[in-house]
Enzyme design. Structure first.
Site, PDB file in Angstrom:
ATOM      1  N   PRO A 103      41.121  26.383  31.452  1.00  0.00           N
ATOM      2  CA  PRO A 103      40.047  25.668  32.452  1.00  0.00           C
ATOM      3  C   PRO A 103      38.881  26.379  32.867  1.00  0.00           C
ATOM      4  CG  PRO A 103      42.395  25.206  33.185  1.00  0.00           C
ATOM      5  CD  PRO A 103      42.310  26.327  32.272  1.00  0.00           C
ATOM      6  N   CYS A 104      37.862  25.709  32.777  1.00  0.00           N
ATOM      7  CA  CYS A 104      36.135  26.439  33.194  1.00  0.00           C
ATOM      8  C   CYS A 104      36.540  26.806  34.349  1.00  0.00           C
ATOM      9  CB  CYS A 104      35.202  25.133  32.781  1.00  0.00           C
ATOM     10  SG  CYS A 104      33.852  25.875  32.808  1.00  0.00           S
TER      11      CYS A 104
END
Length: 498
Positions: A103-104
């Site tokens: 996830p960013c």
């Protein structure tokens, strides 16, 4: 075995005709896995934290083997323990290709200097939640030593708080024996009935190739301003100076030609599915939606996309769908029927206000009086018709799909509401079903989603569209085969010379 001998052994195995084995990290229900499987890869294993998504992945790719349906926390299980749990053998020899994308948020503000320290000094970030998932991703790369890897993420990975995560990732990978490049790809250009933009990074071991390529589009459309604008925002950091100096790993996306077939539309994707009108007949009740009732396919002429969704190899479905279920939203069904294709929340609110005024007029005609504004009766009638949200906030929270365009991006919050994808058919007056969301992501009808409606929506919204994944995987398979052919040719010529 040394790292070099491990890599050589993997290359030799593939050169003898072995299937490239894939490990999918942050796998979700398996959008990437499905695309790679369709392109000829073997899905060896996956790591996924969410129990419902892990159960879905196991059911679709390793049916009957409960070990593959177990949710696992990548921050809590080492590559060695993971490989042992699934009897994959030593990690370094177990897989050939690693796919996925942390996830960013895991990357935020970690910084280039810290990324370079990860390999040598992982303990320095043991208590840094921003870095944990990224560190684990690199730990799995280091342990499994893939010949190739694919990382996908949102476009903002190119400009996340002023940080180009993709470029920093490329630097780390290239320091460890890979060549890596990245770009932005829109799913609608690859046969997906959805305008979903993704950052795609591909890396190869330098022993195999010194070239990275991305798939050419198969479909054409002109993206609306919102999508071209978001792409420019993502690229803003790169465009701030000399692109080759600022982001040498970035590759301009392949552009679709207007001579290609038109992009798959929402109507192309959904028209052959059973119509849903039970809610308009008072036959839908509040409560969890389970997938225990089969809705048989209606007789209809199928377009190519519908045929693919029903006949995807290994996921065929000839009877119908059991997850064609929708949310219970009684206040808004009449409002949905009033909306025009493309209408968003400000337009929906205006329609609702008009409907409220019409209700007051009917009440006056029937009784000769209406409640005064501000009274409980007035407030109750207003609340039963007009949504309470501020029209100035999140205007695109609602949207009625256009039948003649691909859908807008499906988001993970489909697990909470579906107003971003109101069905284009006013006669059905509803938001999309679980199976329709799956169709818009390009999941075939034979693909199983574990859990009930909300978890299924969340899994679908989080997924990489399988047809986009297949396009990338097919390009990677082509690169792999040509690299192996060149290697075999070199060996043959060397043997001839001797």
């Amino acid at each position: 075995m040394t790292a070099g001998s491990i890599i050589d052994a993997k290359i030799e195995r593939l050169a003898r005709g072995g299937l490239p084995r894939v490990l999918d990290l942050f796998a979700g229900c398996g959008g990437l896995s499905l695309g790679f499987k369709a392109a000829g890869f073997e899905i060896a294993a996956a790591v996924e934290f969410d129990p419902d998504a892990a159960a879905s992945h196991g059911a679709n790719f390793h049916p009957g083997d409960e070990r593959h349906a177990v949710a696992r926390d990548i921050t809590a299980i080492t590559p060695e323990k993971f490989a042992a749990a699934l009897e994959l053998g030593p990690p370094g020899s177990a897989i050939d290709v690693l796919v996925g994308g942390p996830p960013c948020q895991a990357f935020a503000r970690v910084g280039r200097s810290k990324l370079r320290e990860v390999r040598e000094h992982p303990e320095a970030f043991r208590f840094d939640p921003r870095a944990q998932l990224y560190i684990k991703y690199l730990e799995y790369v280091d342990a499994f030593k893939p010949l190739a890897l694919l990382m996908e993420n949102v476009p903002d990975a190119l400009n996340h708080g002023g940080q180009n995560i993709a470029e920093e990732t490329r630097e780390v990978l290239e320091e460890n024996g890979y060549i890596a490049r990245y770009t932005l790809l829109n799913a609608s250009f690859y046969g997906v009935p959805q305008m979903r933009e993704r950052m795609i990074l591909i890396a190869w071991r330098k022993e195999l190739t010194d070239m990275v390529s991305f798939p050419q589009p198969s479909h054409f459309m002109e993206l609306p301003p919102g999508y071209t604008g978001s792409r420019q925002v993502a690229l803003k950091l790169l465009k701030g100076g000399d692109l080759n100096k600022k982001a040498p790993g970035y590759v301009e996306p392949p552009e679709p030609s207007s001579s290609l077939p038109a992009a798959i539309t929402a109507q192309d994707a959904l028209a052959d599915l059973p119509k849903i009108t039970k809610h308009l007949e008072g036959k839908l009740r509040r409560g969890a939606r389970r997938f225990d009732e089969l809705e048989k396919y209606p007789k209809a002429k199928l377009n190519a996309y519908a045929q693919l969704m029903r006949q995807w190899p290994g996921f065929e479905n000839v009877q119908g769908v059991s997850d064609h279920v929708i949310r219970y939203l009684p206040r808004d069904w009449k409002l949905f029927s009033r909306l025009n294709p493309g209408d968003q929340y400000p337009q929906a609110h205006a329609h609702a206000v008009k409907m409220f005024e019409e209700a007051l007029a009917r009440l006056k005609a029937e009784t000769g009086a209406v409640p005064r504004k501000g009274t409980k009766a007035w407030e109750a009638l207003h609340a039963s018709i007009v949504p309470p949200y501020d029209v100035g906030k999140f205007p695109n929270k609602w949207r009625k799909m256009e039948p003649d365009l691909p859908a807008r991006t499906l988001m993970a919050h489909l697990g909470k509401d579906s107003y971003s994808h109101i069905h284009y058919d006013s006669a059905q007056a509803r938001t999309i079903s679980v199976r329709e969301a799956a169709r818009l992501q390009s999941f075939p009808d034979g693909f199983i989603f574990s859990g009930t409606m909300n978890p299924a929506f969340r899994q679908i919204g989080n997924a990489v569209p399988p047809l986009l994944a297949k396009a990338v995987a097919t390009e990677m398979m082509s690169t792999l085969r040509s690299s192996l052919a060149r290697r075999n040719d070199v060996i043959f010529r060397s043997a001839e010379a001797v």
